[in-house]
Write an enzyme that holds these catalytic residues in place. Structure first.
Site, short mmCIF file in Angstrom:
data_model
loop_
_atom_site.label_atom_id
_atom_site.label_comp_id
_atom_site.label_asym_id
_atom_site.label_seq_id
_atom_site.Cartn_x
_atom_site.Cartn_y
_atom_site.Cartn_z
N HIS A 1 49.30 44.54 24.81
CA HIS A 1 50.27 44.55 25.93
C HIS A 1 51.32 43.02 26.10
O HIS A 1 50.57 42.06 26.00
CB HIS A 1 49.96 45.79 27.09
CG HIS A 1 48.92 44.38 28.16
ND1 HIS A 1 47.31 44.53 27.92
CD2 HIS A 1 49.18 42.83 28.72
CE1 HIS A 1 46.49 43.80 28.84
NE2 HIS A 1 47.62 43.65 29.36
C1 T46 Z 1 45.02 40.69 30.30
C2 T46 Z 1 44.45 40.52 29.61
C3 T46 Z 1 43.37 39.95 29.22
C4 T46 Z 1 42.90 46.78 37.85
O1 T46 Z 1 43.15 47.98 38.90
N1 T46 Z 1 43.96 46.01 38.39
C5 T46 Z 1 44.27 44.77 38.15
O2 T46 Z 1 43.64 43.28 37.91
C6 T46 Z 1 42.89 44.33 36.45
C7 T46 Z 1 43.27 43.41 35.64
C8 T46 Z 1 42.74 46.02 35.88
N2 T46 Z 1 42.85 46.92 36.57
C9 T46 Z 1 42.87 48.02 35.82
C10 T46 Z 1 43.74 49.02 35.34
C11 T46 Z 1 43.00 49.89 34.72
O3 T46 Z 1 42.89 51.26 34.79
O4 T46 Z 1 41.82 48.48 34.88
C12 T46 Z 1 42.07 49.10 34.16
C13 T46 Z 1 42.06 47.89 32.48
O5 T46 Z 1 42.78 47.44 32.49
P1 T46 Z 1 43.76 46.81 31.39
O6 T46 Z 1 43.54 48.24 30.13
O7 T46 Z 1 45.06 46.27 31.67
O8 T46 Z 1 42.51 46.04 30.07
P2 T46 Z 1 42.89 45.11 29.24
O9 T46 Z 1 41.70 44.27 28.99
O10 T46 Z 1 44.27 45.58 28.10
O11 T46 Z 1 44.25 43.39 29.99
C14 T46 Z 1 43.49 42.79 30.70
C15 T46 Z 1 44.36 42.50 32.42
O12 T46 Z 1 45.14 43.94 32.53
C16 T46 Z 1 45.40 41.69 31.05
O13 T46 Z 1 46.39 41.83 32.49
O14 T46 Z 1 46.15 40.20 29.84
O15 T46 Z 1 43.16 41.80 30.35
#
Ligand code: T46
Length: 139
Positions: free
Chosen positions: A54
């Site tokens: 993303h």
């Molecule tokens: C990034 C990379 C390095 C929350 O509810 N609050 C939060 O602050 C975050 C970061 C995530 N979430 C929830 C949303 C999703 O349901 O945690 C779940 C997994 O998040 P995501 O799919 O966005 O995870 P990554 O590893 O793809 O991305 C994360 C960060 O979201 C992003 O900012 O740069 O780590």
């Protein structure tokens, strides 16, 4: 930050203090990095599948592998650049407007993110074609 490029991202040396008790590293928002820290999250026990995939429109970040190692592939729609995070005193400053993939986490990897904003789902671009359009690379 539609015009940001992968060359705007950089590895910084995080301050560290050592004595006979070992090392201590510190990051102060606005002093060691160009933003105030509003949120911290961390990734760990990551299996084979990659994370990320993303872009953020506004969020600024500092990514640190506090343990183990992982790769971060930054992409501005034209160029990709891979950064290896493998030292707890190195951090990757990530500017907004770039696609990122995180891969090759070692079993012991803990990747911590110091973030400039609270969580906002509308700040994410999760579709790569939409990202290319946002960057003006594709209609
Ligand atoms: C990034 C990379 C390095 C929350 O509810 N609050 C939060 O602050 C975050 C970061 C995530 N979430 C929830 C949303 C999703 O349901 O945690 C779940 C997994 O998040 P995501 O799919 O966005 O995870 P990554 O590893 O793809 O991305 C994360 C960060 O979201 C992003 O900012 O740069 O780590």
């Amino acid at each position: 930050m539609r015009t940001s490029t992968v060359n705007d991202c950089r590895i910084i040396d995080i301050r560290r203090y050592s004595d006979t008790r070992g090392f201590l590293s510190v990051v102060e928002g606005g002093l060691d990095i160009p933003f105030e820290i509003k949120r911290i999250y961390y990734l760990y026990m990551v299996p084979e599948a990659a994370r990320g995939a993303h872009a953020h429109k506004e969020l600024q970040q500092l990514l640190i592998a506090t343990s183990g190692s992982a790769e971060v592939i930054m992409d501005d729609g034209k160029e990709k650049k891979t950064f290896v995070l493998n030292q707890p005193w190195k951090g990757l400053l990530v500017v907004p407007g770039l696609w990122r993939d995180l891969e090759h986490f070692t079993k012991d990897a803990v990747v911590m993110c110091l973030a400039s904003e609270k969580y906002d789902a509308t700040d994410y671009i999760r579709d790569y074609n939409e990202f290319l359009a946002y960057k003006g690379v594709k209609e």
